[in-house]
Design an enzyme around this catalytic site. Structure first.
Site, short mmCIF file in Angstrom:
data_model
loop_
_atom_site.label_atom_id
_atom_site.label_comp_id
_atom_site.label_asym_id
_atom_site.label_seq_id
_atom_site.Cartn_x
_atom_site.Cartn_y
_atom_site.Cartn_z
N GLN A 123 0.81 -1.21 0.00
CA GLN A 123 0.00 0.00 0.00
C GLN A 123 0.85 1.26 0.00
O GLN A 123 0.31 2.36 -0.19
CB GLN A 123 -0.91 0.02 1.24
N ASN A 124 2.13 1.12 0.21
CA ASN A 124 2.99 2.28 0.38
C ASN A 124 3.26 2.96 -0.96
O ASN A 124 3.32 2.32 -2.02
CB ASN A 124 4.31 1.87 1.02
N ASP A 126 5.99 5.11 -1.04
CA ASP A 126 7.36 5.62 -0.92
C ASP A 126 8.33 5.00 -1.92
O ASP A 126 9.42 5.53 -2.14
CB ASP A 126 7.88 5.40 0.50
N HIS A 163 -1.24 1.65 -4.47
CA HIS A 163 -1.65 3.06 -4.36
C HIS A 163 -0.75 3.99 -5.15
O HIS A 163 -0.74 5.19 -4.88
CB HIS A 163 -1.70 3.49 -2.89
N CYS A 174 -4.32 15.08 -19.75
CA CYS A 174 -3.90 14.13 -20.78
C CYS A 174 -3.30 12.85 -20.21
O CYS A 174 -2.91 11.96 -20.98
CB CYS A 174 -2.92 14.78 -21.75
N GLY A 255 2.66 -4.71 8.81
CA GLY A 255 2.57 -3.26 8.90
C GLY A 255 1.33 -2.64 8.33
O GLY A 255 1.39 -1.50 7.85
#
Length: 489
Positions: A123-124, A126, A163, A174, A255
């Site tokens: 889901q990170n 980073d 994500h 565009c 996590g």
């Protein structure tokens, strides 16, 4: 039923060691991660008291925004919430650039290096998995080239970014994507969004030819917000379907609080597939095959009873370090590095511990294969000439050439026929070396009569057998004596 294991309790030491052994024995592990694995890198999570939501509230006390609203697609409807979002993303990007991947990210990459990682779903935003060595689905290197339907190289992607990625920006008009540069971050921190260069170039070209003006889009972080369709949704769905068909044997969740609906559905589907791979016999239950492990500070809700088998209460970094330590003790052969001999340029031989072949050796092998191919010889005019005969030793030239062995009985030479005396084993044994070496004149003394008795007729050489003498028929008299006997008497 979910079994909770306290990481620091001595009573759970044996069970934790068994889980470490299960990780070492598994071959198709699926890893699902959330923001909790990046806390040790200096990136706060989203839901804790010191998380990102709390930091945004401190910076903008007058703006009423819930934590979920900060990552909801509806925030672009209001200019104030949009400015708050851009400022927050700009500061988050600066924090991520200054951080480094943690032990959990390196553990996931280790599973891939040991050929045990089936796929990582995170889901990170980073991008630490990509920096650790795993190709991410949102990175520029994963983009597919060609006319295929897939937008990314699904077979080569090892980390699926559910994500998106904060290190890229996307046009709101565009959908053009670019790497996020320092200039983009500087504009984001000010609460604004930079213009899309592709839209601006197209608008200038239309204005030059007096065409109708078009809207110039703005660049936003290429992350997926709540209630927003994923640009790579079809490709991610294909990856998930392929992973389910490969029957994973272990699921590790780390996590994450498992609150997002899409992630909950993904975890349940993988847990069902992993449990189907568990051994049916209760006697083999200690092997921990086909288990679902959840590593997080907070326990899972009752919704996950029967889905999550073990909950390791604690941070993810100490647990992965414990797994690696137990793995090395229980299976040291998995950590042995094969040493290979590599010849250096000066002719010396050195030890090389790498398992992969270096690029120089690969190139050398290809060139050697090309050099082995025979090329036609040419004279001064460029004409092909026949190759020279192979060199022959003088000893070979002086030795008479031997006839090749016969290929079939029908093609054998007459002298080697099995009907001759020399080739027949039974007749060869009857011949003495002394007799075989005698001349014809001396041989006649052994196999024929003396000279005065050697006159014979050619008819004697006939293949017909001599006629046998007829038997004398004898008859008996009435009194029992032969007739011939009576005559002689």
């Amino acid at each position: 039923m979910t079994v909770t294991l306290d990481f620091g309790s001595p009573s759970t030491k044996r069970t934790l060691s068994d889980l470490s052994l299960a990780v070492a024995k598994s071959k198709k592990i699926v890893v699902v991660t959330g923001a909790g694995i990046s806390c040790s890198s200096g990136i706060p999570d989203f839901r804790s008291s010191d998380g990102l939501y709390a930091l945004v509230k401190e910076r903008y006390p007058d703006v009423v925004l819930k934590g979920r609203d900060l990552f909801d697609a509806s925030l672009f409807r209001d200019p104030t919430s949009t400015a708050v979002f851009y400022t927050f993303i700009g500061q988050l990007k600066q924090s991520i650039d200054a951080a480094v991947p943690g032990p959990t990210h390196r553990f996931i990459q280790l599973l891939d290096a040991k050929k045990k990682l089936l796929r990582s779903y995170t889901q990170n935003i980073d991008g630490f998995e990509a920096r650790a060595g795993l190709l991410g689905s949102a990175s520029g290197e994963a983009k597919a080239s060609g006319k295929g339907k897939a937008k990314i190289r699904t077979k080569e992607v090892k980390s699926v970014q559910l994500h998106g990625d904060i290190h890229r920006v996307r046009c709101t008009s565009c959908s053009a994507e670019y790497p996020c540069t320092e200039e983009h971050v500087r504009v984001f921190v000010e609460g604004m969004a930079p213009d899309c260069p592709e839209c601006a170039q197209r608008a200038e070209a239309r204005a030059a030819r007096s065409a109708r003006a078009i809207k110039v889009g703005t660049l936003r972080p290429a992350i997926v917000l709540y209630d927003e369709p994923h640009p790579l949704g079809d490709d991610i769905g294909s990856i998930q379907t392929a992973d389910l068909s490969r029957k994973p044997d272990m699921l590790i969740i780390m996590g994450t609080s498992l609150k997002v609906h899409g992630l909950k559905k993904l975890v349940k589907e993988f847990a069902r597939s992993v449990h189907a791979a568990a051994p049916p016999s209760p006697a083999k239950a200690k092997s921990f095959a086909g288990k679902v492990v959840f590593v997080n500070r907070t326990p899972p809700s009752s919704e996950w009873a029967g889905i999550i088998d073990y909950h390791v209460c604690g941070d993810t970094d100490p647990w992965v370090e414990r797994v690696i330590e137990d793995w090395k003790k229980m299976r040291p052969a998995d950590w042995e590095i094969q040493q290979t001999l590599v010849a250096t340029a000066d002719g010396d031989v050195s030890m090389n511990g790498n398992l992969k072949v270096v690029a120089a050796n690969k190139t050398k092998g290809k060139n050697a294969a090309k050099d082995n191919k025979k090329k036609p010889r040419q004279d001064e005019d460029g004409e092909n000439v026949p190759p020279p005969p192979p060199p022959v030793l003088d000893a070979v030239m002086s030795t008479p050439e031997k006839a090749p062995p016969p290929t079939s009985p029908g093609k054998r030479r007459p002298t080697n026929s099995h009907y001759s005396v020399e080739s027949s084993p039974s007749k060869r044994r009857t011949l003495s070396p002394i007799k075989k070496g005698l001349e014809d004149s001396a041989r006649g003394l052994l196999f024929s009569k003396p000279d005065e008795e050697m006159d014979f007729d050619l008819n004697d050489l006939s293949m017909h057998s001599p006629p046998k003498p007829k038997a004398v028929r004898r008859s008996r008299s009435r009194v029992g004596r032969p007739v011939g006997v009576a005559a002689a008497a």
